[in-house]
Design a protein around this motif. Sequence first.
Motif, PDB file in Angstrom:
ATOM      1  N   ASP A 270       0.825  -1.214   0.000  1.00 20.19           N
ATOM      2  CA  ASP A 270       0.000   0.000   0.000  1.00 20.19           C
ATOM      3  C   ASP A 270       0.858   1.263   0.000  1.00 20.19           C
ATOM      4  O   ASP A 270       0.498   2.264  -0.625  1.00 20.19           O
ATOM      5  N   HIS A 273       1.818   2.121  -3.553  1.00 21.39           N
ATOM      6  CA  HIS A 273       0.668   2.707  -4.249  1.00 21.39           C
ATOM      7  C   HIS A 273       0.482   4.173  -3.844  1.00 21.39           C
ATOM      8  O   HIS A 273       0.311   5.050  -4.701  1.00 21.39           O
ATOM      9  N   THR A 274       0.539   4.416  -2.558  1.00 28.85           N
ATOM     10  CA  THR A 274       0.310   5.770  -2.056  1.00 28.85           C
ATOM     11  C   THR A 274       1.383   6.726  -2.558  1.00 28.85           C
ATOM     12  O   THR A 274       1.077   7.844  -3.007  1.00 28.85           O
ATOM     13  N   GLU A 277       1.036   7.281  -6.470  1.00 30.82           N
ATOM     14  CA  GLU A 277      -0.138   8.082  -6.821  1.00 30.82           C
ATOM     15  C   GLU A 277       0.046   9.545  -6.454  1.00 30.82           C
ATOM     16  O   GLU A 277      -0.454  10.440  -7.148  1.00 30.82           O
ATOM     17  N   LEU A 312       0.451  -1.208 -11.815  1.00 33.13           N
ATOM     18  CA  LEU A 312      -0.329  -1.112 -10.580  1.00 33.13           C
ATOM     19  C   LEU A 312      -1.833  -1.203 -10.801  1.00 33.13           C
ATOM     20  O   LEU A 312      -2.567  -1.532  -9.868  1.00 33.13           O
ATOM     21  N   HIS A 313      -2.281  -0.896 -12.013  1.00 29.76           N
ATOM     22  CA  HIS A 313      -3.724  -0.907 -12.291  1.00 29.76           C
ATOM     23  C   HIS A 313      -3.987  -1.605 -13.630  1.00 29.76           C
ATOM     24  O   HIS A 313      -4.548  -1.012 -14.556  1.00 29.76           O
TER      25      HIS A 313
END
Length: 325
Positions: A270, A273-274, A277, A312-313
Amino acid sequence: MCRALVDGADLASFAGGPFDIRAVVASIRPGTCDGALLDGLPWGNFPHGEKAREAVHLLRTGDEPARDSVGVLIGMCADDSRAAAALAVPFLIPIATDPHHRHRADVLRGLAAPARARYFGVASRDEFLLHRSNPQHDDYDDYGVEVTGYPAGWSVAAARAAITTGAPVLLPLLDGSDPAMRIDASYALATAADPGHTVRSAFATRFAKEQDPMARAALVLAIAETTRADPHQPATARIRELWQDRAQAPEVRLAAAIGWLCLTDELAPDALHTSVEALATEERARAMDALPWMAAAGRGEPGLLDCVRRMLHPEEPEPSDDPWA
């Protein structure tokens, strides 16, 4: 050779001979790349060979029209025809390392083009920064064939071998005064074979004193690419530390996040990701297209954003490059 292969000839029958670009490049000894050798090589055995020979000849003269010759060689690679461009690499290295040559920056920028295949538009975790399997003598490897029918893996292997041989004279470019040249040197050297970890150590040494954020990011990607070819757990651990380190420039943390994702099968935490982003703004992504890895990765969007989305996506749809959509 290409016609014979189409007619069913065995690729292995050409291995090591005058139509094997790997063998021809291997026959060139360092320090012998003069005009006589240039004209004596079998350029005509490879698709677009005479065009490549003429481009190298113009570059060696250093005249102003020679600048377009780099584009000719890069264009051949972009058109998926690398064999003759690979043969040019041993002649390009002395130009790229000559501080007095007027086109050295352009040559260095294009030096690694024949050493990479299937890199344009590649941004997935499985394939980004990946050096695919070595060519086999008895069959095509997973690089397949170029549009001309020539085995792409042979071209890539020849270019990488030439850069590996030239690494001792290319490595000092990492300490050059121009950040853009340091970035391009990192990109080229990342394709060199590095069994003694000399290149990776040079990247790490330069990183320790590099002040330019984009050049630091380039070194991170270069270390990751070298480490993907030759796994080294301390390097992977160091790259993980970098994306977690808030004291690092955003460009460095983003490059480290991408590099770490390519070096491990672990689920992205996480915290990654944080961080990504928050840092991967479109403005920063466009600026990071100054890194050749990112410039090659993008498909209708900046390369960094393409990497982030696909790594990631992956569930998100591909961006449309249709202006009428």
